[in-house]
Design an enzyme around this catalytic site. Sequence first.
Site, PDB file in Angstrom:
ATOM      1  N   ASN A  40       6.661  -4.289  -1.913  1.00 16.37           N
ATOM      2  CA  ASN A  40       6.881  -5.605  -2.503  1.00 16.37           C
ATOM      3  C   ASN A  40       5.834  -6.553  -1.916  1.00 16.37           C
ATOM      4  OD1 ASN A  40       7.981  -8.333  -2.996  1.00 16.37           O
ATOM      5  ND2 ASN A  40       9.689  -7.177  -3.851  1.00 16.37           N
ATOM      6  N   ARG A  41       5.214  -7.327  -2.780  1.00 26.26           N
ATOM      7  CA  ARG A  41       4.104  -8.190  -2.349  1.00 26.26           C
ATOM      8  C   ARG A  41       4.545  -9.572  -1.895  1.00 26.26           C
ATOM      9  NH1 ARG A  41       1.617  -6.171  -7.351  1.00 26.26           N
ATOM     10  NH2 ARG A  41       3.585  -6.844  -8.206  1.00 26.26           N
TER      11      ARG A  41
END
Length: 164
Positions: A40-41
């Site tokens: 997840n960024r």
Amino acid sequence: MVECRSFLPSIDDTSEVLVLGSMPGVKSLNEQQYYAHPQNRFWKVMGKICCCENLQELEYKEKLQILLDNKIALWDVIQSCEREGSLDSNIQNEKPNEISKLLKQYKNIKIICLNGNKSYSAFKKHFPELLKKYKCVKLPSTSPANARYRLDDLIPEWCNIITF
């Protein structure tokens, strides 16, 4: 179907931006941490916004504190639901968090950022009155499931909204 419950909000009296996800994924629920999936960024994007390049590498409590120091609060639109796996498209029987109540308590919130389509659609469904009262912005999801957006695409979109 597995019953899922979101976390308590990370917010304080100085918070001006409220970032709302939909419901934490399996990895986040297991770790009891927002955006715990390594792909997840979210923390990389927030690192750019908060001028903390190594944010994703810090301890969880430090991450939350840096967001709070930058007037950014975190929570989820959905308080509980049933879901198999982590995909938002699998969410069923959703019940919303008490976002209206939270906003009455924390009066400095000026903008609500909705992390992805499901967050936005659930917010719009459960809180249409807040769409008129606050600046609400649907942002592209930081989830690894949102393969259409590279990190280099996400950062300017998010930075254009959350700037101080």
